[in-house]
Design a protein around this motif. Structure first.
Motif, PDB file in Angstrom:
ATOM      1  N   GLU A 568      29.106  35.715  26.678  1.00 49.49           N
ATOM      2  CA  GLU A 568      29.753  36.976  26.336  1.00 49.49           C
ATOM      3  C   GLU A 568      28.875  37.834  25.436  1.00 49.49           C
ATOM      4  OE1 GLU A 568      33.555  35.929  24.781  1.00 49.49           O
ATOM      5  OE2 GLU A 568      34.327  35.239  26.715  1.00 49.49           O
ATOM      6  N   HIS A 651      33.374  40.195  33.760  1.00 47.25           N
ATOM      7  CA  HIS A 651      34.155  39.167  33.074  1.00 47.25           C
ATOM      8  C   HIS A 651      34.737  39.735  31.761  1.00 47.25           C
ATOM      9  CE1 HIS A 651      32.798  36.005  35.804  1.00 47.25           C
ATOM     10  NE2 HIS A 651      31.566  36.492  35.683  1.00 47.25           N
ATOM     11  N   ARG A 653      35.906  39.303  27.748  1.00 43.70           N
ATOM     12  CA  ARG A 653      35.331  38.670  26.561  1.00 43.70           C
ATOM     13  C   ARG A 653      36.451  38.304  25.598  1.00 43.70           C
ATOM     14  NH1 ARG A 653      31.936  43.419  24.391  1.00 43.70           N
ATOM     15  NH2 ARG A 653      33.909  44.405  24.979  1.00 43.70           N
ATOM     16  N   LEU A 724      42.625  31.692  30.925  1.00 41.85           N
ATOM     17  CA  LEU A 724      41.274  32.248  30.784  1.00 41.85           C
ATOM     18  C   LEU A 724      40.748  32.792  32.109  1.00 41.85           C
ATOM     19  CD1 LEU A 724      39.518  29.631  28.456  1.00 41.85           C
ATOM     20  CD2 LEU A 724      40.147  31.972  27.889  1.00 41.85           C
ATOM     21  N   ALA A 727      37.279  34.962  32.883  1.00 41.20           N
ATOM     22  CA  ALA A 727      36.297  34.727  31.826  1.00 41.20           C
ATOM     23  C   ALA A 727      35.118  33.955  32.399  1.00 41.20           C
ATOM     24  CB  ALA A 727      36.936  33.943  30.677  1.00 41.20           C
TER      25      ALA A 727
END
Length: 785
Positions: A568, A651, A653, A724, A727
């Motif tokens: 990230e 994605h 964060r 999640l 992610a």
């Protein structure tokens, strides 16, 4: 140079002035007595051809001669001479007066009052000299008046009494200067603050002394007496307390409540006061039958009855009756019923302790608003004041609406005084509304300190102007720094955009956070404009746009970084552009029950209007609270939930996902629950896309004296954070992605201090995961000084 001294009760003159005055009185008395002696020549009438004046410097001879009202060649009796003497002395322009007949000439000798050269204050520390000079009437370069000096001394003593210094004494003193001038000095002995040792009540059965003390503005002297000024005896505050106590009981159905007396007595040591309020509560009443009748054909009683919210069986409150009247009148305006008046007719039923209320729809007099005149606003624009009126020139006159408009003008906080009156205009069918205001400073500078277990000790600085350039706009700047956070925000608010009940606000700022629960730090810059407007009596809607740029960086002191965190951080700076709304419905202050209410908030944001991120975030919050056991115990339940649905090709964060702090879920560190990355020997909090939390609180008195400000509490929290999706979990060692419910119990100590509220939380997690970061103690301090 001669010195003349005063006491608080009398204003003395110099010895020379006293001798002259005694001589004048004696001369007048002798002349008057001689006039009464039979056969005496003095008993005959006098006759004067002229009046000669001696000793006058500023006041013309002709003016003094006119005071005698003696005509040349006319007979004058001794009684008339005495009257002439009294008129000259009563003019207030002279220290002493002496009159003496000499044949056909009347001699008048006077000593003029001196001119005030300078006014000084000695011994004052609590109130500045500039403030004291504003409240006295004696002024420099004006004639000195002993009586006025005494009155000024009493005014100054009263100013100190309003600060609780009832033992303060003020003595005026004059210092003679050349050319008949004096310096006026007020010698002040401020004395100590006389506190209120105890506030007690007689006649209360429904509510305890502790509960009633919390209503009053006057407080008992407690541990923080150095910081609390409301523990001093101020007469005006006691009168205010009588009113708020009456409002408190009336809003709870005690229609017969009255304050019989408020007695103040010295303690035995005479260094403090006892305040005893003798009250009669009476019986509690509830609403009985609620009906509506119409005496005008264009108003349908059934339609107006359906608009009422108050129901039979509810605790009676005059406020609810007023709110119902306002609601019916607004409905009449929407229906085009002009000059509608709603008259409440209340029938008392002592047997079942109910009050029947009949709302009668009648036609009021055909009176119109001719104009609204505004005076005294040297800074504030007229339109800012006019915006508080729901009526304009030419509209039907409504006395209730004028009263409410006056309250809105006062509530602005721009004026130290605001008076709104209505009087007849150019005809009996016209009314002129006069608004007279007095401006006061509207800017503020604040310096604050805070402490939390999350961020450590911090300092906050704030600068605000609530009436920017007299336009009713708010401009503010705030800066706060703590051990792990730093934030700067510039804000602007226009409460009446385009002259409507539409608030526009915009915040610009930047913030940085050093994460203490992971191996990364983050920073962001943001711009958040919004529009907020009411959509009901208790509800409002906010529409907003937000732009922010955020970036994650590895912590400088981190030995290693988790795999997911590294992924990230590698994404660099990301921009988010989003539109959103929040709907809120709040009855905690305006509901039918003053002891119960609830709050509902629903919101959503869509990001994807440009920028790098695309998602939909929804949030919901509900709070319900009530007071039981004669309002001594508070019950509160809070539910929160959030959902992040990521839609972009990239994605998410951790700074985009939810992280729970101790404000949301107690018993754990910030980011202490939820999915974590344990790769590379770290334990990084990753946040989650979904969360749900329920908090239950009970607050209650501890049986300690109310002035200590201490209350106790117990709480139970249950919550979960999970999911999640979207992610980048490459290389990560993930735990907790599917979530689990945590349960926390704890006790609280709440301390209301003069510097701010303190809350001590002691908690224990009775259900948690091994990787969670628990916190058993939390302290929050918020202070302003």
């Amino acid at each position: 140079m001669s010195l003349g001294k005063f006491t608080h009760g009398s204003c003395g003159q110099s010895s020379r002035g006293a001798r002259i005055l005694r001589g004048a009185v004696s001369a007048a008395a002798i002349s008057f007595a001689a006039a009464l002696v039979p056969g005496s020549a003095s008993a005959q009438n006098y006759s004067f051809n002229r009046v000669e004046v001696e000793g006058n410097q500023r006041i013309p001879t002709s003016t003094i001669a006119n005071y005698t009202e003696i005509q040349a060649g006319q007979p004058v009796s001794a009684a008339q001479l005495n009257d002439a003497y009294q008129r000259i002395l009563g003019s207030g322009a002279f220290e002493s007066v002496e009159i003496e007949p000499r044949g056909s000439t009347l001699f008048v000798r006077v000593t003029e009052h001196p001119i005030i050269n300078r006014i000084n204050f000695e011994g004052n520390r609590r109130i500045k000299s500039e403030k004291l000079a504003e409240i006295i009437e004696s002024t420099e370069r004006r004639v000195f008046n002993p009586g006025q000096a005494e009155r000024d001394a009493a005014t100054l003593a009263e100013a100190y009494s309003q600060q609780g210094r009832v033992a303060a004494t003020v003595r005026p003193r004059i210092i003679r200067r050349s050319n008949n001038r004096v310096d006026l000095v007020f010698e002040i002995a401020e004395g100590g603050t006389t506190e209120i040792e105890r506030v007690s009540f007689v006649g209360n059965r429904a509510f305890s002394d502790n509960r009633l003390r919390r209503v009053l503005g006057t407080k008992q002297a407690g541990l923080l007496r150095m910081f609390i000024s409301s523990d001093t005896l101020i007469e005006e505050r006691i009168e205010f307390d009588k009113q708020v106590l009456r409002d408190f009981y009336l809003s709870r159905g005690y229609a017969d409540f009255r304050v019989n007396s408020a007695n103040v007595e010295f303690t035995r040591e005479r260094d403090a006061f006892y305040l005893v309020m003798n009250i009669t509560e009476g019986q509690q009443f509830r609403f009985g039958q609620i009906t509506t009748v119409s005496e005008i054909p264009e108003a349908d009683a059934a339609e107006f009855q359906a608009a009422l919210k108050v129901k039979p069986g509810a605790i009676y409150s005059p406020t609810q009756v007023e709110n119902s009247i306002a609601r019916l009148e607004r409905l009449g305006l929407r229906k085009g019923v002009d000059f509608l008046r709603v008259e409440p007719r209340i029938t008392r039923n002592d047997r079942n302790r109910t009050l029947d209320v009949q709302f009668v729809l009648t036609k009021g007099p055909r009176v119109f608003v001719e104009r609204i005149d505004i005076e005294g606003n040297t800074t504030t624009l007229d339109r800012v004041i006019r915006q508080q009126f729901r009526i304009a020139e030419g509209d039907p006159f409504n006395p209730r609406e004028i009263r409410e408009s006056a309250e809105r003008v006062r509530a602005l906080g721009y004026f130290s005084d605001a008076e709104v009156d209505a009087h007849e205009g150019s005809s009996p069918q016209q009314v002129v509304i006069d608004v007279d205001v007095e401006e006061q400073p509207t800017g503020s500078l604040s310096l604050g300190g805070s402490y939390s277990a999350n961020d450590g000790f911090g300092v906050a600085f704030g600068l605000s102007e609530d009436n920017f350039m007299g336009r009713g706009q708010r401009l503010s700047f705030s800066a706060s720094t703590a051990r792990d956070t730093e934030e700067y925000v510039l804000g602007f608010t226009e409460p009446y955009l385009l002259g409507r009940d539409l608030s526009f606000g915009i915040n610009l700022g930047m913030s940085k956070r050093n994460s203490n629960y992971a191996t990364y730090d983050w920073s962001r810059a943001f711009v958040n404009p919004s529009l907020t407007f009411p959509i009901g009596e208790d509800s409002k809607l906010q529409l907003r746009y937000s732009w922010q740029q955020s970036e994650m960086k590895a912590r400088s002191d981190a030995v290693t970084t988790g795999a997911v965190t590294a992924n990230e951080i590698a994404m660099g700076k990301r921009n988010t552009s989003a539109l959103g709304f929040t709907y809120s419905y709040d009855t905690r202050r305006t509901g039918l029950n003053p002891n119960a209410g609830w709050l509902l908030e629903l919101g959503a944001d869509y990001a994807g209007l440009g920028g790098d991120n695309e998602f939909i975030r929804t949030n919901a919050k509900a709070v319900a609270q009530t007071r039981i056991m004669n309002e001594e115990v508070t019950l509160r339940a809070t539910f929160e939930a959030g959902s992040l649905h990521w839609r972009g090709d990239n994605h998410s964060r951790v700074v985009d996902r939810y992280l729970l702090t101790s404000d949301t879920f107690r018993g754990f560190d910030p980011g202490g629950i939820g999915p974590r990355d344990q790769s590379n020997g770290v334990n990084d909090a990753l946040g989650g896309n979904l969360y749900a939390v329920a908090r239950f609180d009970v607050e209650f008195p501890l049986g300690l004296p109310e002035e200590y400000g201490l209350r106790g509490g117990v709480f139970y929290d249950v919550g979960n954070l999970w999911d999640l999706k979207h992610a980048d979990l490459t290389g990560g060692d993930i735990v907790g992605e599917n979530g689990s419910w945590r349960h926390v119990v704890g006790v609280s100590l709440l301390w209301t201090t003069g510097m701010g509220p303190l809350r001590f939380n002691f908690s224990k997690a009775i259900s948690k995961e091994d990787y969670d970061e628990e916190r058993s103690f939390d302290l929050t301090i918020q202070a302003r000084f």
